[in-house]
Design a protein around this motif. Structure first.
Motif, mmCIF file in Angstrom:
data_model
loop_
_atom_site.group_PDB
_atom_site.id
_atom_site.type_symbol
_atom_site.label_atom_id
_atom_site.label_comp_id
_atom_site.label_asym_id
_atom_site.label_seq_id
_atom_site.Cartn_x
_atom_site.Cartn_y
_atom_site.Cartn_z
ATOM 1 N N ALA A 331 0.848 -1.195 0.000
ATOM 2 C CA ALA A 331 0.000 0.000 0.000
ATOM 3 C C ALA A 331 0.880 1.240 0.000
ATOM 4 C CB ALA A 331 -0.881 -0.025 1.245
ATOM 5 N N SER A 333 0.042 4.132 1.078
ATOM 6 C CA SER A 333 -0.135 4.915 2.300
ATOM 7 C C SER A 333 -0.891 4.090 3.333
ATOM 8 C CB SER A 333 -0.902 6.207 1.991
ATOM 9 O OG SER A 333 -2.255 5.872 1.730
ATOM 10 N N GLU A 334 -0.810 4.589 4.571
ATOM 11 C CA GLU A 334 -1.383 3.874 5.711
ATOM 12 C C GLU A 334 -2.853 3.519 5.503
ATOM 13 O OE1 GLU A 334 -1.655 5.201 10.257
ATOM 14 O OE2 GLU A 334 0.174 5.836 9.197
ATOM 15 N N THR A 335 -3.623 4.483 5.020
ATOM 16 C CA THR A 335 -5.077 4.276 4.902
ATOM 17 C C THR A 335 -5.419 3.215 3.855
ATOM 18 O OG1 THR A 335 -5.125 6.105 3.358
ATOM 19 C CG2 THR A 335 -5.771 6.592 5.652
ATOM 20 N N ARG A 337 -3.851 0.347 3.488
ATOM 21 C CA ARG A 337 -3.445 -1.014 3.879
ATOM 22 C C ARG A 337 -4.596 -2.020 3.843
ATOM 23 N NH1 ARG A 337 -0.106 1.205 8.491
ATOM 24 N NH2 ARG A 337 1.749 1.841 7.366
ATOM 25 N N ASP A 357 2.742 -6.576 2.795
ATOM 26 C CA ASP A 357 3.876 -6.044 3.555
ATOM 27 C C ASP A 357 3.526 -5.903 5.037
ATOM 28 O OD1 ASP A 357 6.328 -5.008 4.187
ATOM 29 O OD2 ASP A 357 5.674 -2.936 3.861
ATOM 30 N N ARG A 360 5.362 -2.438 7.346
ATOM 31 C CA ARG A 360 5.024 -1.003 7.217
ATOM 32 C C ARG A 360 6.204 -0.233 6.620
ATOM 33 N NH1 ARG A 360 1.164 0.975 12.110
ATOM 34 N NH2 ARG A 360 -0.564 -0.380 11.557
ATOM 35 N N ARG A 361 6.780 -0.792 5.575
ATOM 36 C CA ARG A 361 7.955 -0.189 4.952
ATOM 37 C C ARG A 361 7.570 0.860 3.921
ATOM 38 N NH1 ARG A 361 11.338 -5.645 4.672
ATOM 39 N NH2 ARG A 361 9.299 -6.387 4.041
ATOM 40 N N SER A 362 8.569 1.653 3.541
ATOM 41 C CA SER A 362 8.353 2.585 2.436
ATOM 42 C C SER A 362 8.184 1.753 1.163
ATOM 43 C CB SER A 362 9.560 3.498 2.291
ATOM 44 O OG SER A 362 10.664 2.725 1.853
ATOM 45 N N GLU A 383 -3.110 6.069 -4.013
ATOM 46 C CA GLU A 383 -4.260 6.983 -3.864
ATOM 47 C C GLU A 383 -4.905 7.295 -5.214
ATOM 48 O OE1 GLU A 383 -5.577 7.880 -1.176
ATOM 49 O OE2 GLU A 383 -4.032 7.695 0.378
#
Ligand code: AMP
Length: 422
Positions: A331, A333-335, A337, A357, A360-362, A383
């Motif tokens: 993903a 971005s966080e939202t 996931r 993943d 929570r990596r870049s 997004e």
């Protein structure tokens, strides 16, 4: 650091890939021949193996007393547990009872290449048939197995303990002393075998005849001119198996497997490229049920050294590694996931192996992981694409990227994987 136990091994994911490849093949061949899979416990009463092989087996057995004072052992082989299981729970099954298992066994031996303290056997047993077709079927199965594993150089050596036993009977060597002689022949200690006969004052001609018989090996023509029920039986087994496509089998009357419970045809299979530990299989017909307190029942079986099959295939370059990962989903971005996790879930439901993943990596780090992990495809949930209900599908081999609607992306991956597998 605490070390692993001497003579045992850990298996990496790549090694497990190869081991599963071989086990899958064993499983499918056993099924094709109508064998039924069973499993028995890793610990047994030590008495089971002592009854089978005599107290000398204790020297190489992991045996111990449990808290209840019972003398137990880690199984050193699988035939005895299979026969015990048959006697306790399966004796009313229709005959023949054709069983197989792959399991770990333990022997306290000097570890070296191809010889371990924990090793695995592929065991095949036919209980209830004393017909030549049963022994021939084992040879056919073994030959199929070697061929399908891609092992070209294997050699079969087949004997019949009855042939030498009948000669020893005729020379008045008592049955209970015969295994001492057979053991020496099994170990190819011909000088000691000669002394054994001389020590029992066997007539010189008879002794010479016995030793010459034990030294006979070659194609079935070596049986020409020999008579007796055991010779006829062996001839029939070999000709049956050869006529069913095993290729030429070597008869070797020195293969006697040196233990009392063998009753008829006995055989060994070697893969010479393995050097000192070249024997990949041992088998033959046996009588064990009475030793364990049961009724006599004709039985025959064989055990392949699973680890040696792996070694032989490794040398032949036919062993696969780990199955590659089909898909890695990340993903942007966080939202996003939960969307990424949903796509991984949908993929798994279609038989695609998929990871999400968990670190929570870049993006760049996650992509690097996906690449070192050998992922075939990645899906990136971003997004911009989310707004149009799409995702980025990246082919990790070609580097090509496509924008694909979310609702069909896993079907698209499944289709590309199928096309790739051809
Ligand atoms: P056996 O029960 O001694 O007839 O062994 C059957 C097969 O198991 C042998 O032909 C070998 O291929 C294999 N085997 C026996 N002992 C070991 C060991 N210590 N390590 C690896 N393989 C073994």
């Amino acid at each position: 650091m605490i070390q692993r136990v001497r003579g045992t091994r850990d298996f990496t994911p790549a090694e497990m890939g190869g081991r599963r490849q071989v086990e899958d093949l064993l499983r499918s061949i056993a099924r094709e021949y109508g064998y039924r899979e069973i499993q028995t416990p890793v610990i047994e009463n030590a008495e089971l193996f002592i009854a089978k092989s005599g107290p000398a087996v204790l020297e190489e057995m992991y045996s111990f007393e449990d808290r209840g004072g019972r003398q137990l052992a880690l199984r050193p082989e699988l035939t005895a547990p299979v026969v015990r299981f048959y006697l306790s729970d399966m004796s009313n099954y229709p005959m023949p009872l054709k069983l197989w298992c792959v399991s770990n066994c333990f022997r306290y031996e000097e570890p070296q290449a191809g010889r371990y303290r924990e090793f695995f056997q592929f065991d095949v047993e036919i209980i209830g048939s004393g017909a030549p077709e049963a022994d021939a079927e084992l040879l056919m199965l073994a030959s199929d197995l070697c061929r399908r594993l891609g092992l070209k150089e294997v050699s079969f050596r087949i004997g019949h303990v009855g042939i030498v036993r009948e000669m020893l009977d005729a020379a008045h060597v008592p049955r209970e002393e015969q295994s001492g002689f057979l053991h020496l022949i099994d170990k190819r200690r011909y000088g000691d075998a000669e002394n054994f006969l001389a020590g029992r004052r066997i007539d010189a001609d008879a002794a010479r005849g016995i030793l010459q018989t034990c030294a006979k090996h070659g194609d079935s023509s070596i049986l020409n001119g020999m008579r007796g029920a055991s010779v006829d039986y062996l001839r029939e087994v070999v000709s049956l198996a050869e006529s069913q496509g095993t290729g030429r089998l070597n008869i070797d009357l020195g293969v006697v497997r040196g233990l009392d419970y063998y009753t008829g045809v006995v055989f060994e299979i070697d893969a010479p490229e393995l050097g000192a530990e070249k024997q990949i299989c041992g088998g033959g017909s046996y009588s064990l049920a009475p030793l364990f307190g049961g009724k006599e029942i004709a039985s025959t079986g064989m055990a392949f050294g699973f680890d040696r099959l792996i070694l032989a295939m490794q040398r032949a370059g036919t062993l696969r590694g780990e199955e590659p990962l089909d898909l890695f989903v990340l993903a942007a971005s966080e939202t996003l996931r939960p969307d990424a996790i949903r796509i991984a879930g949908s993929a798994r439901g279609k038989g695609i192996t998929a990871e999400f993943d968990l670190m929570r990596r870049s993006m760049s780090k996650a992509l690097k992981y996906a690449s070192t992990r050998g992922a075939r495809f990645t899906v990136i949930v971003g997004e911009k694409e989310k707004a149009s209900e799409s995702v980025v599908l990246r082919d990790m081999v070609t580097g090509g990227q496509d924008i694909i609607p979310v609702r069909v992306v896993t079907d698209e991956i499944a289709q590309r994987l199928r096309a790739g597998r051809g």
